[in-house]
Motif scaffolding. Structure first.
Motif, PDB file in Angstrom:
ATOM      1  N   GLN A   1       0.942  -1.109  -0.096  1.00 54.58           N
ATOM      2  CA  GLN A   1      -0.153   0.012   0.054  1.00 54.58           C
ATOM      3  C   GLN A   1       0.671   1.286   0.083  1.00 54.58           C
ATOM      4  OE1 GLN A   1      -2.656   0.144   3.466  1.00 54.58           O
ATOM      5  NE2 GLN A   1      -3.599   2.058   2.524  1.00 54.58           N
ATOM      6  N   VAL A   2       0.462   2.116  -0.926  1.00 51.29           N
ATOM      7  CA  VAL A   2       1.472   3.441  -1.090  1.00 51.29           C
ATOM      8  C   VAL A   2       0.751   4.473   0.170  1.00 51.29           C
ATOM      9  CG1 VAL A   2       1.998   5.124  -2.582  1.00 51.29           C
ATOM     10  CG2 VAL A   2       1.931   2.944  -3.458  1.00 51.29           C
ATOM     11  N   GLN A   3       1.776   4.952   0.834  1.00 48.87           N
ATOM     12  CA  GLN A   3       1.078   5.783   1.945  1.00 48.87           C
ATOM     13  C   GLN A   3       2.069   6.708   2.298  1.00 48.87           C
ATOM     14  OE1 GLN A   3      -1.189   4.278   4.794  1.00 48.87           O
ATOM     15  NE2 GLN A   3       0.478   2.604   5.371  1.00 48.87           N
ATOM     16  N   LEU A   4       1.899   7.777   2.860  1.00 46.45           N
ATOM     17  CA  LEU A   4       2.793   8.530   3.810  1.00 46.45           C
ATOM     18  C   LEU A   4       1.868   8.490   5.254  1.00 46.45           C
ATOM     19  CD1 LEU A   4       3.726  11.700   1.793  1.00 46.45           C
ATOM     20  CD2 LEU A   4       5.082  10.149   2.449  1.00 46.45           C
ATOM     21  N   VAL A   5       2.863   8.489   6.376  1.00 46.91           N
ATOM     22  CA  VAL A   5       2.212   8.710   7.384  1.00 46.91           C
ATOM     23  C   VAL A   5       3.119   9.511   8.483  1.00 46.91           C
ATOM     24  CG1 VAL A   5       1.719   7.190   9.406  1.00 46.91           C
ATOM     25  CG2 VAL A   5       1.555   6.296   7.233  1.00 46.91           C
ATOM     26  N   GLU A   6       2.388  10.257   9.061  1.00 49.56           N
ATOM     27  CA  GLU A   6       2.970  11.478   9.650  1.00 49.56           C
ATOM     28  C   GLU A   6       2.826  10.927  11.114  1.00 49.56           C
ATOM     29  OE1 GLU A   6       0.711  14.093   6.621  1.00 49.56           O
ATOM     30  OE2 GLU A   6       0.541  12.315   7.887  1.00 49.56           O
ATOM     31  N   SER A   7       3.684  11.144  11.955  1.00 51.95           N
ATOM     32  CA  SER A   7       3.739  10.969  13.477  1.00 51.95           C
ATOM     33  C   SER A   7       4.504  12.027  14.219  1.00 51.95           C
ATOM     34  CB  SER A   7       4.132   9.517  13.894  1.00 51.95           C
ATOM     35  OG  SER A   7       5.572   9.583  13.546  1.00 51.95           O
ATOM     36  N   GLY A   8       4.296  12.091  15.455  1.00 55.50           N
ATOM     37  CA  GLY A   8       5.268  12.800  16.419  1.00 55.50           C
ATOM     38  C   GLY A   8       4.491  14.130  16.776  1.00 55.50           C
ATOM     39  N   GLY A   9       3.286  14.634  16.437  1.00 58.88           N
ATOM     40  CA  GLY A   9       2.269  15.529  17.251  1.00 58.88           C
ATOM     41  C   GLY A   9       1.987  15.236  18.438  1.00 58.88           C
ATOM     42  N   GLY A  10       1.662  16.371  19.200  1.00 54.92           N
ATOM     43  CA  GLY A  10       1.149  16.155  20.432  1.00 54.92           C
ATOM     44  C   GLY A  10       0.914  17.515  21.043  1.00 54.92           C
ATOM     45  N   LEU A  11       0.883  17.681  22.210  1.00 56.38           N
ATOM     46  CA  LEU A  11       0.422  18.988  23.025  1.00 56.38           C
ATOM     47  C   LEU A  11       1.711  19.119  23.623  1.00 56.38           C
ATOM     48  CD1 LEU A  11      -1.431  20.872  24.486  1.00 56.38           C
ATOM     49  CD2 LEU A  11      -1.564  19.457  26.286  1.00 56.38           C
ATOM     50  N   VAL A  12       2.271  20.554  23.449  1.00 54.27           N
ATOM     51  CA  VAL A  12       3.583  21.017  23.939  1.00 54.27           C
ATOM     52  C   VAL A  12       3.329  22.377  24.539  1.00 54.27           C
ATOM     53  CG1 VAL A  12       4.164  21.808  21.628  1.00 54.27           C
ATOM     54  CG2 VAL A  12       6.069  21.387  23.703  1.00 54.27           C
ATOM     55  N   GLN A  13       3.968  22.921  25.403  1.00 56.55           N
ATOM     56  CA  GLN A  13       4.017  24.274  25.824  1.00 56.55           C
ATOM     57  C   GLN A  13       4.591  25.219  25.062  1.00 56.55           C
ATOM     58  OE1 GLN A  13       5.274  24.004  30.197  1.00 56.55           O
ATOM     59  NE2 GLN A  13       3.336  23.390  31.084  1.00 56.55           N
ATOM     60  N   PRO A  14       4.293  26.320  25.203  1.00 57.77           N
ATOM     61  CA  PRO A  14       4.960  27.418  24.411  1.00 57.77           C
ATOM     62  C   PRO A  14       6.497  27.466  24.842  1.00 57.77           C
ATOM     63  CG  PRO A  14       3.083  28.279  25.182  1.00 57.77           C
ATOM     64  CD  PRO A  14       3.056  27.198  25.770  1.00 57.77           C
ATOM     65  N   GLY A  15       7.397  27.252  23.741  1.00 59.22           N
ATOM     66  CA  GLY A  15       8.651  27.092  24.122  1.00 59.22           C
ATOM     67  C   GLY A  15       9.119  25.700  23.951  1.00 59.22           C
ATOM     68  N   GLY A  16       8.356  24.700  23.792  1.00 60.09           N
ATOM     69  CA  GLY A  16       8.857  23.648  23.622  1.00 60.09           C
ATOM     70  C   GLY A  16       9.235  22.902  22.182  1.00 60.09           C
ATOM     71  N   SER A  17       9.510  21.823  22.235  1.00 60.57           N
ATOM     72  CA  SER A  17       9.752  21.148  20.982  1.00 60.57           C
ATOM     73  C   SER A  17       9.167  19.841  20.673  1.00 60.57           C
ATOM     74  CB  SER A  17      11.217  20.985  21.043  1.00 60.57           C
ATOM     75  OG  SER A  17      12.014  21.972  21.107  1.00 60.57           O
ATOM     76  N   LEU A  18       9.018  19.591  19.595  1.00 62.69           N
ATOM     77  CA  LEU A  18       8.382  18.482  18.946  1.00 62.69           C
ATOM     78  C   LEU A  18       9.119  17.979  17.569  1.00 62.69           C
ATOM     79  CD1 LEU A  18       4.596  18.805  19.183  1.00 62.69           C
ATOM     80  CD2 LEU A  18       5.936  17.374  20.323  1.00 62.69           C
ATOM     81  N   ARG A  19       9.392  16.807  17.179  1.00 62.35           N
ATOM     82  CA  ARG A  19      10.112  16.319  16.027  1.00 62.35           C
ATOM     83  C   ARG A  19       8.890  15.519  15.340  1.00 62.35           C
ATOM     84  NH1 ARG A  19      14.989  12.537  14.433  1.00 62.35           N
ATOM     85  NH2 ARG A  19      13.658  10.720  15.181  1.00 62.35           N
ATOM     86  N   LEU A  20       8.394  16.051  14.319  1.00 65.18           N
ATOM     87  CA  LEU A  20       7.527  15.074  13.364  1.00 65.18           C
ATOM     88  C   LEU A  20       8.118  14.471  12.279  1.00 65.18           C
ATOM     89  CD1 LEU A  20       4.830  17.992  12.371  1.00 65.18           C
ATOM     90  CD2 LEU A  20       5.160  16.607  14.578  1.00 65.18           C
ATOM     91  N   SER A  21       7.616  13.109  12.141  1.00 66.38           N
ATOM     92  CA  SER A  21       8.045  12.081  11.302  1.00 66.38           C
ATOM     93  C   SER A  21       7.190  12.194  10.013  1.00 66.38           C
ATOM     94  CB  SER A  21       8.637  10.747  11.756  1.00 66.38           C
ATOM     95  OG  SER A  21       9.580  11.111  12.670  1.00 66.38           O
ATOM     96  N   CYS A  22       7.803  11.787   9.000  1.00 62.90           N
ATOM     97  CA  CYS A  22       6.869  11.607   7.736  1.00 62.90           C
ATOM     98  C   CYS A  22       7.630  10.201   7.214  1.00 62.90           C
ATOM     99  CB  CYS A  22       6.891  12.641   6.766  1.00 62.90           C
ATOM    100  SG  CYS A  22       6.128  12.237   5.114  1.00 62.90           S
ATOM    101  N   ALA A  23       6.786   9.344   7.351  1.00 60.19           N
ATOM    102  CA  ALA A  23       7.315   7.901   6.687  1.00 60.19           C
ATOM    103  C   ALA A  23       6.700   7.423   5.625  1.00 60.19           C
ATOM    104  CB  ALA A  23       7.110   6.774   7.815  1.00 60.19           C
ATOM    105  N   ALA A  24       7.393   6.950   4.465  1.00 59.20           N
ATOM    106  CA  ALA A  24       6.753   6.559   3.314  1.00 59.20           C
ATOM    107  C   ALA A  24       6.692   4.960   3.377  1.00 59.20           C
ATOM    108  CB  ALA A  24       7.447   6.831   2.187  1.00 59.20           C
ATOM    109  N   SER A  25       5.555   4.434   2.759  1.00 60.23           N
ATOM    110  CA  SER A  25       5.541   3.018   2.542  1.00 60.23           C
ATOM    111  C   SER A  25       5.067   2.759   1.112  1.00 60.23           C
ATOM    112  CB  SER A  25       4.662   2.243   3.649  1.00 60.23           C
ATOM    113  OG  SER A  25       3.596   2.627   3.671  1.00 60.23           O
ATOM    114  N   GLY A  26       5.660   1.661   0.561  1.00 63.08           N
ATOM    115  CA  GLY A  26       5.023   1.209  -0.629  1.00 63.08           C
ATOM    116  C   GLY A  26       5.595   2.143  -1.881  1.00 63.08           C
ATOM    117  N   PHE A  27       6.545   3.039  -1.909  1.00 63.89           N
ATOM    118  CA  PHE A  27       7.360   3.709  -2.563  1.00 63.89           C
ATOM    119  C   PHE A  27       8.666   4.310  -2.055  1.00 63.89           C
ATOM    120  CE2 PHE A  27       6.954   8.220  -1.638  1.00 63.89           C
ATOM    121  CZ  PHE A  27       5.647   8.189  -0.781  1.00 63.89           C
ATOM    122  N   THR A  28       9.322   4.572  -2.921  1.00 66.19           N
ATOM    123  CA  THR A  28      10.917   5.007  -2.622  1.00 66.19           C
ATOM    124  C   THR A  28      10.878   6.344  -2.133  1.00 66.19           C
ATOM    125  OG1 THR A  28      11.817   3.370  -3.852  1.00 66.19           O
ATOM    126  CG2 THR A  28      13.412   5.095  -2.780  1.00 66.19           C
TER     127      THR A  28
END
Length: 120
Positions: A1-28
């Motif tokens: 199955q060809v898809q992009l899947v994001e992850s890593g979101g959430g609730l964070v306080q101002p000044g904080g950090s997050l790292r989002l990921s975008c993972a592909a499957s089914g294609f290069t």
């Protein structure tokens, strides 16, 4: 199955950090540039950042310059968005999309989005 899947979101306080990921499957993922978009409630979707296939070119929307960093790990078929010094106005659903180049406005694949909420 060809898809992009994001992850890593959430609730964070101002000044904080997050790292989002975008993972592909089914294609290069290496064959595509990847752009991150975001859409806040009641607002239009906006492009946030883009990275070229080889990672030589990176682009950022003015409001995130110096705070966000886009990168990619082609062997892992994944693109990342490191978000630092987050502000309440960064609150949105973040999407990644695959395109032929960062100058292209047509997108072959989209992810389903991940919610980022910046709030105290």
């Amino acid at each position: 199955q060809v898809q992009l899947v994001e992850s890593g979101g959430g609730l964070v306080q101002p000044g904080g950090s997050l790292r989002l990921s975008c993972a592909a499957s089914g294609f290069t993922l290496e064959r595509y540039a990847i752009r991150w978009f975001r859409q806040a409630p009641g607002k239009e979707r906006e492009g946030v950042s883009c990275i070229s296939r080889s990672a030589i070119i990176t682009q950022y929307e003015d409001s995130v310059k110096g705070r966000f960093t886009i990168s990619r790990d082609n062997p892992k078929n994944t693109v990342y968005l490191q978000m630092n010094s987050l502000k309440p106005e960064d609150t949105a659903v973040y999407y990644c999309a695959a395109t032929r180049s960062c100058s292209n406005t047509n997108y072959d694949y989209w992810g389903q989005g991940t919610q980022v909420t910046v709030s105290s």
